[in-house]
Design a protein around this motif. Structure first.
Motif, short mmCIF file in Angstrom:
data_model
loop_
_atom_site.label_atom_id
_atom_site.label_comp_id
_atom_site.label_asym_id
_atom_site.label_seq_id
_atom_site.Cartn_x
_atom_site.Cartn_y
_atom_site.Cartn_z
N TYR A 25 -33.05 4.57 57.43
CA TYR A 25 -33.72 5.39 56.43
C TYR A 25 -32.72 6.39 55.87
CZ TYR A 25 -36.64 9.11 54.52
OH TYR A 25 -37.20 10.06 53.71
N VAL A 46 -33.85 7.01 49.08
CA VAL A 46 -35.27 6.75 48.82
C VAL A 46 -35.80 7.69 47.75
CG1 VAL A 46 -37.58 6.78 49.82
CG2 VAL A 46 -35.69 5.76 51.10
N PRO A 68 -40.52 4.26 45.44
CA PRO A 68 -40.01 4.10 46.80
C PRO A 68 -40.93 3.29 47.72
CG PRO A 68 -41.04 6.24 46.60
CD PRO A 68 -41.13 5.59 45.23
N TYR A 82 -40.68 1.74 51.61
CA TYR A 82 -41.48 2.18 52.76
C TYR A 82 -42.17 0.98 53.43
CZ TYR A 82 -41.07 7.11 51.33
OH TYR A 82 -40.62 8.37 51.02
#
Length: 394
Positions: free
Chosen positions: A9, A14, A20, A24
């Motif tokens: 991550y 992001v 985004p 996710y």
């Protein structure tokens, strides 16, 4: 998002995405835990995020080393560490009770009529102009005026406060910042501290009198009260601005939603919850591991950083049916956009009232608005909202 990006991550990457949510979804598909940098992990699934928000083994008081790594100057570190958001027991519940005197549901409920009046006036001004920006003309000024009146800030001072509150809000949750932004945030802290000290000195019979009384009873230092009143001010309008802007953007993009709301104005309150779920104003929240905790078969040791991906949890197909579709009547809707547990947002009730007033009145107007140009997203690593939403009124 390419396959290598799914392995970890990256908050900045992001945040830079126009959409985004496929990323996710990829994070959730990969597992319950993802690496997020040295000593840091991200949690993407609803069940885990909801549990960890309430887990006392995770805390909000970050060690000095983390603030040094973020590049924050000492004055910003000092300010943010003093706020109720970044405190754990035993100081957190004491501070929270003192600040809650200002935002108690019974106090906030009395503002409904005033909020309705403000929304009507702001929408009328936009309609009279014919064209405008829903952020500048509605989503920003409404919560600023409400927060100002709640704190007893005179109307004549609001323009002076604005640049400082904006500068401090830009620094909130931003990590390493450009030198210009850091300098503006430092200047904002100094200016706002001076202003709020003066405000508190003359608050013996004003809206802040309850906070002062509760603070004295709790034995809080004067500087703690000053910093937390500042925090309540800019935190009180920043996320609400994003909620209103995000919801209005969806109504602009999807006229069928506006027609649904127009046909059933009672949906305004559940629309607030759905817009909060669909586009979380704060995409992620950080916690520090205080005691070892097991997630997805891995034990995270103390002093590890955990990023709870609220926006990902709110779109988790394991918890929400058809999560990528907006359902204004969705019920139940246990989204996590206001956090949960002891750090549940103090201003949640006020934000809900403001959002419902906006969406109800937007739907009720006969001279509806339509896009008048491309919207522009807000540039921030943690907050998701809009810098501009150009519209024209029919």
């Amino acid at each position: 998002m390419s396959a290598p990006g799914i392995e970890r991550y990256d908050a900045a990457r992001v945040a830079a995405m126009a959409d985004p949510y496929p990323a996710y979804a990829a994070f959730r598909a990969r597992g319950r835990l993802l690496p997020a940098g040295p000593g840091a992990w991200a949690v993407p699934r609803y069940e885990d995020v909801a549990a960890l928000l309430r887990d006392p083994r995770l805390g909000h008081e970050f060690p000095d080393a983390m603030y040094r790594l973020s590049g924050e100057p000492d004055v910003l570190t000092e300010f943010f560490r003093a706020t109720v958001l970044n405190r754990d027991a035993p100081s957190h519940p004491v501070l929270r009770r003192a600040m809650a005197a200002l935002l108690a549901p019974r106090v906030v409920a009395r503002l409904r009529t005033r909020i309705d009046e403000l929304v009507a006036r702001l929408l009328a001004d936009l309609a009279e102009a014919g064209t405008g920006d829903l952020v500048e003309g509605l989503a920003y000024p409404l919560p600023v005026i409400v927060s100002s009146e709640l704190l007893g800030i005179p109307a004549a001072d609001r323009d002076r406060l604005r640049p400082h509150a904006v500068a401090l809000g830009r620094a909130f949750g931003a990590g390493i910042q450009p030198a210009g932004d850091r300098d503006a945030a430092i200047a904002a802290v100094h200016w706002l501290r001076g202003y709020v000290r003066e405000l508190l000195e003359r608050a013996s019979d004003g809206p802040l009198s309850g906070v002062l009384a509760a603070s004295r009873d709790a034995g809080l230092a004067a500087e703690e009260v000053v910093d937390n009143v500042i925090f309540l001010f800019f935190a009180g309008f920043d996320t609400t601005t994003n909620l209103i802007a995000n919801g209005c953007a969806e109504l602009l993009e999807r006229p069928a939603l506006l027609e649904t709301l127009r046909g059933d104005p009672a949906l305004a309150e559940s629309a607030v919850e759905e817009f909060l779920r669909f586009e979380a104003p704060i995409q992620a929240t950080a916690r520090i591991v205080r005691e070892p905790v097991e997630i997805g078969g891995r034990v995270l040791r103390a002093r590890r950083l955990v990023l709870l991906l609220l926006a990902s949890a709110n779109r988790d197909e394991r918890r929400f049916a058809d999560p990528d579709r907006i359902d204004l009547a969705r019920s139940p809707n246990p989204h996590l956009s206001f956090s949960s547990g002891v750090h549940h947002c103090l201003g949640a009730t006020l934000a809900r009232i403001e959002g419902a007033a906006v969406f109800a009145q937007v739907a009720a107007r006969r001279d509806g608005f339509v896009p008048a140009g491309p919207p522009r997203r807000r540039d921030h690593p943690s907050f998701r909202g809009f810098a501009r939403l150009p519209v024209r009124f029919r």
